[in-house]
Design an enzyme around this catalytic site. Structure first.
Site, PDB file in Angstrom:
ATOM      1  N   ASP A 142       0.823  -1.208   0.000  1.00  0.00           N
ATOM      2  CA  ASP A 142       0.000   0.000   0.000  1.00  0.00           C
ATOM      3  C   ASP A 142       0.859   1.260   0.000  1.00  0.00           C
ATOM      4  OD1 ASP A 142      -2.519  -0.896  -0.279  1.00  0.00           O
ATOM      5  OD2 ASP A 142      -3.058  -0.854   1.839  1.00  0.00           O
ATOM      6  N   ASP A 449     -10.318  -7.168  11.151  1.00  0.00           N
ATOM      7  CA  ASP A 449     -10.143  -8.591  11.450  1.00  0.00           C
ATOM      8  C   ASP A 449     -11.242  -9.124  12.368  1.00  0.00           C
ATOM      9  OD1 ASP A 449      -9.120  -6.881  13.351  1.00  0.00           O
ATOM     10  OD2 ASP A 449      -7.208  -7.883  13.586  1.00  0.00           O
TER      11      ASP A 449
END
Ligand SMILES: O=c1ccn([C@@H]2O[C@H](COP(=O)(O)OP(=O)(O)O[C@H]3O[C@H](CO)[C@@H](O)[C@H](O)[C@H]3O)[C@@H](O)[C@H]2O)c(=O)[nH]1
Ligand SMILES: [Mn+2]
Length: 735
Positions: A142, A449
């Site tokens: 990223d 998550d």
């Protein structure tokens, strides 16, 4: 033995010796009831003492909160299970039909996640003890950085020597940096190994030097650029927030020429930097993972996906096989969505100053979650079934046929594949799709998550927690107080956000997951609101000492007993548990301090920000934790000296509370020593003890405020501010 005489691939053992725990929990519960009775019976009368009445009420509410929270945490710990795998049975039955595994490594910023660390992680997972042609490793960058791409290119070359070396000598761990820093030089008794050891080490050092030189230079030289067509992509990159998708198959495992120095096939290795445009939200790690899921489905389509953060290198080359023991178990495997390993760190110091080693969470709490229905997904070190990550619901009888799974590989050549996959990683691809909602990892939450794992469980799947003897993964723990507090702010904020959203475990999970699991999630999702009760408890009783307001029973009263018992039993148990799992006394004390800091700062800001977000006044952010620190800071970390250094509102709160307790404590001492008012203090004794303990636990803060001269000391602006604020609070309390 399973049914029809079948031997299972894993077994489950229920923890023994829970009797002690249950007695302790029951007795503390009785103590808590007595405290509540005391609070009600001795409630200050309305006519007099208005102030005391309010203070009392607040204290009672805090105690009710702590009791409720304590009750839930103990209730969900009632049972623990531990899992053990049988890898030999796995190998006997399935060695030839092992499924393809796709491994995702995420990185976001080459300055705080150095490329050399990232490729050590990549190399460690490429070197799993698993058929290489069935492994594909994807690096999501990223940071969109050619420095990271360059490092990956170097790693691909080095892997040709590293993988055979690992295989030949069965070494552990398989991250070269970790291996060479921990393994002793080989003896002359093994000349073959010695020779290879030194030459591989040299090769690694050379590579590291090249990568570090390039990284510190900050740009790729023209010479290097000629080495690979991939670098051309950066000609059209303007910034890391604004560029096209970059996808390079650095090693194409299907290519017969992609072999290591011994002629064995290499794993596929792919570099991906998804498209970024300022007008599109990139959804942080969840966005990166979803792009990876799509791209990998086209390239290797492994049916199992392992996800690690870029600092979490593999520490155990058997982990893939361990995970497969769960997924491929004939009886229970088909209902398992993911297998979570604990998060452990390799840079911890003996007494773990910032309490980062989740000792009790890893050894007890996750095992308890497992017993109650399955652990949460904690982002790193987790093996997923691809289908479940893509939103599939569990249904009986949908068993995976592992043999068939492997026959779906595409035959397109690498450059065609690269082009066709770029679309899958573009900004617009997800428009009007279910990605980020029902498919892939969920968006709009700082703990993508937890929320993803929770919703997978709500679709009927089970999950497993596996904590092997030799740890599966090791990462980098934050090395400054501010980083650690920042990380906890992100976590507690995301978790509280889930609690307040439609994904509240009791509402969304109703009838979908066991009630016990709904409860098990709650202590985590309710980290943030702890701040209120804690702030109250560390400030008001001490301030009341200054104002002479008694809030606890007199020292000679029998009512002291429940207070004393609850406090002593709770802390003795927690200390015992901590030592049992190899902690030190100092480590436990540090843990208590950080517990206090987190609750008064991280959780407090998380609480405020969650409310602001609900009102639409703030947006989600993701502050990536730095994995490097300068030499000075590292030295203090090694010496376990607390790092403050820069002004931060978090430090202002910590110091103000520390000063406030110091002032209160000094005022008591003065009364005893100078004014000889011992009698008057009898009713304040418990408060004074509380205040004294708070002073003791804050010792490193006073040091940072007044006695240290190094760069990690508390900034003077914070010192002045906190003294002023604490004095103000005390003088208000006096009148
Ligand atoms: O925009 C982003 C931001 C982060 N990351 C990656 O996400 C990982 C986790 O970031 P880190 O700053 O190390 O966060 P931690 O708090 O250490 O991570 C824990 O908590 C996160 C959720 O808050 C999870 O995503 C992680 O997997 C889990 O290990 C790292 O590999 C980053 O490179 C990205 O790929 N893109
Ligand atoms: Mn991390």
């Amino acid at each position: 033995m399973g049914k029809d005489g079948y031997l299972p691939l894993f077994e489950t053992k229920i923890a023994k010796g829970r009797i002690l725990f249950r007695c302790y929990a029951a007795s503390v519960f009785v103590g808590i009831i007595f405290i509540c009775v005391y609070r009600v019976v001795h409630f200050p009368p309305a006519s007099t003492q208005v102030l005391r009445r309010w203070a009392w009420m607040g204290l009672f509410l805090s105690e009710l909160w702590f009791s409720f929270y304590w009750f839930v945490t103990q209730f969900v710990r009632w049972n623990l299970v531990y899992r053990y795998t049988f890898k030999d049975r796995l190998s006997q039955r399935y060695e030839k039909v092992f499924p393809d595994i796709d491994i995702f490594v995420c990185t976001a910023d080459p300055r705080i996640e150095p490329p050399i660390m990232v490729i050590n992680t990549v190399l460690s997972v490429m070197a799993y003890n698993y058929p290489s042609h069935k492994l594909s490793v994807y690096l999501s960058d990223d940071g969109g950085s050619d420095l990271t791409f360059y490092a990956l290119l170097e790693a691909s070359r080095f892997s040709k020597h590293w993988l055979p070396f690992c295989r030949k000598f069965s070494i552990e761990p398989r991250s070269p940096a970790a291996y060479f820093s921990t393994s002793p030089e080989p003896h002359d008794s093994n000349p073959l190994m010695a020779q290879e050891w030194f030459s591989i080490k040299q090769m690694y050092e050379d590579m590291r030097n090249r990568i570090e030189t390039t990284t510190s230079l900050g740009r790729i030289s023209e010479e290097i650029k000629k080495e690979h067509k991939g670098f051309l992509e950066w000609n059209s990159v303007s910034t890391r927030h604004d560029h096209q998708s970059i996808l390079q198959m650095v090693i194409d495992g299907r290519d017969p020429k992609a072999v290591d120095s011994e002629g064995q096939p290499l794993p596929t290795l792919v570099y991906l930097s998804r498209e970024k445009r300022p007008q599109y939200h990139h959804n942080f790690k969840a966005g990166a993972m979803n792009a990876l899921i799509r791209v990998s489905s086209k390239i290797s389509n492994g049916s199992i996906i392992l996800n690690v953060d870029c600092d979490m290198c593999s520490n155990n080359s058997e982990s893939v096989r361990d995970a497969l023991c769960f997924f491929m178990d004939e009886e229970k495997g088909h209902e398992i969505a993911y297998v979570q390993f604990p998060q452990c760190y390799y840079n911890l110091t003996r007494n773990d100053l910032y309490g980062t080693c989740f000792r009790v969470i890893n050894e007890v709490e996750l095992a308890a979650l497992d017993a109650n229905g399955g652990p949460c997904y904690i982002g790193s070190g987790c093996f997923h079934r691809r289908q479940t990550l893509c939103g599939m619901k569990y249904s009986k009888g949908c068993e995976t046929e592992w043999k068939r799974e492997n026959e779906r590989k595409t035959r397109e050549n690498a450059s065609v594949l690269e082009e066709s996959c770029k679309v899958l990683a573009s900004c617009t691809y997800e428009e009007n799709t279910q990605w980020g909602k029902e498919m892939g990892l969920k968006y709009d939450c700082a703990v993508e998550d937890m929320i993803t794992g929770f919703s997978i469980q709500c679709r009927g799947w089970k999950s497993m927690y596996f904590n092997p003897e030799r740890q599966g993964f090791l990462g980098v723990a934050p090395t400054t107080l501010l980083q650690s507090l920042g990380q906890h702010k992100r976590w507690s904020e995301g978790q509280f956000q889930i609690f307040l959203s439609m994904y509240n475990p009791f509402i969304y999970g109703h009838k979908k997951i066991p009630l016990k699991l709904q409860f098990s999630y709650s202590p985590y999702f309710l980290w943030a609101p702890n701040c209120m009760a804690t702030l109250y408890y560390v400030a008001v009783p001490s301030l009341s000492v200054v104002g002479g307001i008694a809030l606890f029973p007199e020292i000679w009263s029998l009512w002291v007993l429940p207070f004393a018992y609850v406090i002593i039993a709770k802390y003795a148990y927690s200390l015992g548990e901590f030592l049992w799992f190899d902690g030190t006394i100092q480590g436990w004390w540090n843990d208590q301090r950080v517990w206090l800091f987190k609750r008064t700062t991280s959780y407090f800001f998380a609480f405020l920000d969650t409310i602001l977000k609900l009102l639409g006044l703030a947006e989600n952010t993701f502050v990536v934790t730095a994995k490097v620190s300068d030499e000075d800071v590292s030295r203090r970390y090694e010496q376990e000296v607390m790092e403050f250094g820069c002004p931060s509102p978090m430090f202002t709160i910590i110091s103000t509370l520390a000063m406030l307790n110091l002032f209160s404590f000094v005022s008591c001492v003065k009364r005893v020593v100078v004014d000889i008012q011992i009698k008057a203090l009898e009713s304040l004794a418990l408060q004074i003890i509380l205040c004294g303990v708070l002073v003791l636990i804050n010792l490193p803060v006073y040091q940072g405020l007044f006695f240290r001269k190094d760069k990690g000391a508390m900034p003077t602006s914070v010192t002045y501010k906190s003294i002023a604020l604490a004095l103000l609070a005390c003088s208000i309390a006096l009148y």
